[in-house]
Design an enzyme around this catalytic site. Structure first.
Site, mmCIF file in Angstrom:
data_model
loop_
_atom_site.group_PDB
_atom_site.id
_atom_site.type_symbol
_atom_site.label_atom_id
_atom_site.label_comp_id
_atom_site.label_asym_id
_atom_site.label_seq_id
_atom_site.Cartn_x
_atom_site.Cartn_y
_atom_site.Cartn_z
ATOM 1 N N SER A 20 0.789 -1.235 0.000
ATOM 2 C CA SER A 20 0.000 0.000 0.000
ATOM 3 C C SER A 20 0.822 1.286 0.000
ATOM 4 C CB SER A 20 -0.961 0.011 1.189
ATOM 5 O OG SER A 20 -2.063 -0.823 0.925
ATOM 6 N N LYS A 23 -0.060 3.704 -2.657
ATOM 7 C CA LYS A 23 -1.081 4.752 -2.525
ATOM 8 C C LYS A 23 -0.479 6.146 -2.446
ATOM 9 C CE LYS A 23 -4.671 1.786 -0.490
ATOM 10 N NZ LYS A 23 -4.110 0.468 -0.202
ATOM 11 N N SER A 78 -5.905 3.161 4.750
ATOM 12 C CA SER A 78 -5.365 2.479 3.565
ATOM 13 C C SER A 78 -6.440 1.709 2.808
ATOM 14 C CB SER A 78 -4.220 1.533 3.971
ATOM 15 O OG SER A 78 -3.392 1.240 2.867
#
Length: 224
Positions: A20, A23, A78
């Site tokens: 993640s 992101k 997240s």
């Protein structure tokens, strides 16, 4: 980050799975190309996942949120559903957004990177390097809104559900530095950052710190 001096480096050009921390690029592309107050309706495709245990904020098809709200969902808990909705809002579909992510990576000199989705869910062709994440993060922290978001312990969003009713949701940061669950040495401030975890990527972190003199440092760990 201000002197650009590398204090410690190991395998910083090795291609690894980012989970993640992906992101960060999703947020950067959104901030560069989007309007934070623009609203978008959640599609069924954006909230459909074919694996279990995916981190989401339980968005439903037809929910209406602003880009600002979606970015908080992206960066604090997240949320993978928020990543998909952002991609559709900015580019119309996932594929076009991923093309924008990869174009932005190239423009930053992040030549060891290839993204195939906006969330960081595992794919063998989805990879980056510690150095490339530094380049992406350094660009993202130029945005005041991004800096504001990554420093929040939690965020409360009020948005419209598909049936017209109002939803109020509070999202907490998954970053243990931000939440205060992890202590830092005296004279050091953990400003904000982004975590990432999958079984293939293991534990990943991109984190901004500041010392007592105001000097800023970026720490990046992949595959921990």
């Amino acid at each position: 980050i201000d002197t650009k001096e590398v204090l410690y480096a190991k395998n910083i050009y090795e291609r690894l799975y980012p989970a993640s921390t992906t992101k960060l690029m999703t947020a950067l592309v959104a901030l560069k190309n989007g309007d934070l107050d623009a609203q978008t309706s959640v599609s069924q495709e954006a909230v459909t996942f074919h694996e279990s245990g995916v981190s989401t904020v339980r968005l439903k098809a037809g929910d209406v949120l602003t880009l600002r709200q979606l970015l908080y969902a992206l960066l604090l808990p997240s949320a993978n559903d928020a990543a998909n909705v952002i991609a559709e809002q900015i580019a119309g579909n996932q594929e076009q957004f991923v093309a924008m992510m990869n174009a932005e990576a190239k423009s930053l000199g992040a030549t060891g990177t290839n993204f195939v989705n906006a969330s960081g869910l595992h794919d063998k062709n989805h990879y980056t390097t510690a150095y490339d994440l530094y380049l992406i993060f350094r660009s993202a922290i130029q945005y005041d809104d991004f800096m504001e978001m990554i420093q929040q312990k939690e965020y409360t969003a009020s948005y419209q559900a598909s049936d017209g009713s109002s939803v109020e949701a509070t999202w907490s940061s998954s970053n243990q530095f931000t939440s205060g669950a992890v202590a830092v040495p005296d004279g050091v401030q953990a400003v904000g950052g982004k975590t990432g975890t999958t079984s293939a990527a293991k534990s990943c972190l991109v984190q901004l710190f500041k010392d007592a003199q105001g000097q800023r440092y970026v720490a990046i760990i992949l595959g921990c």
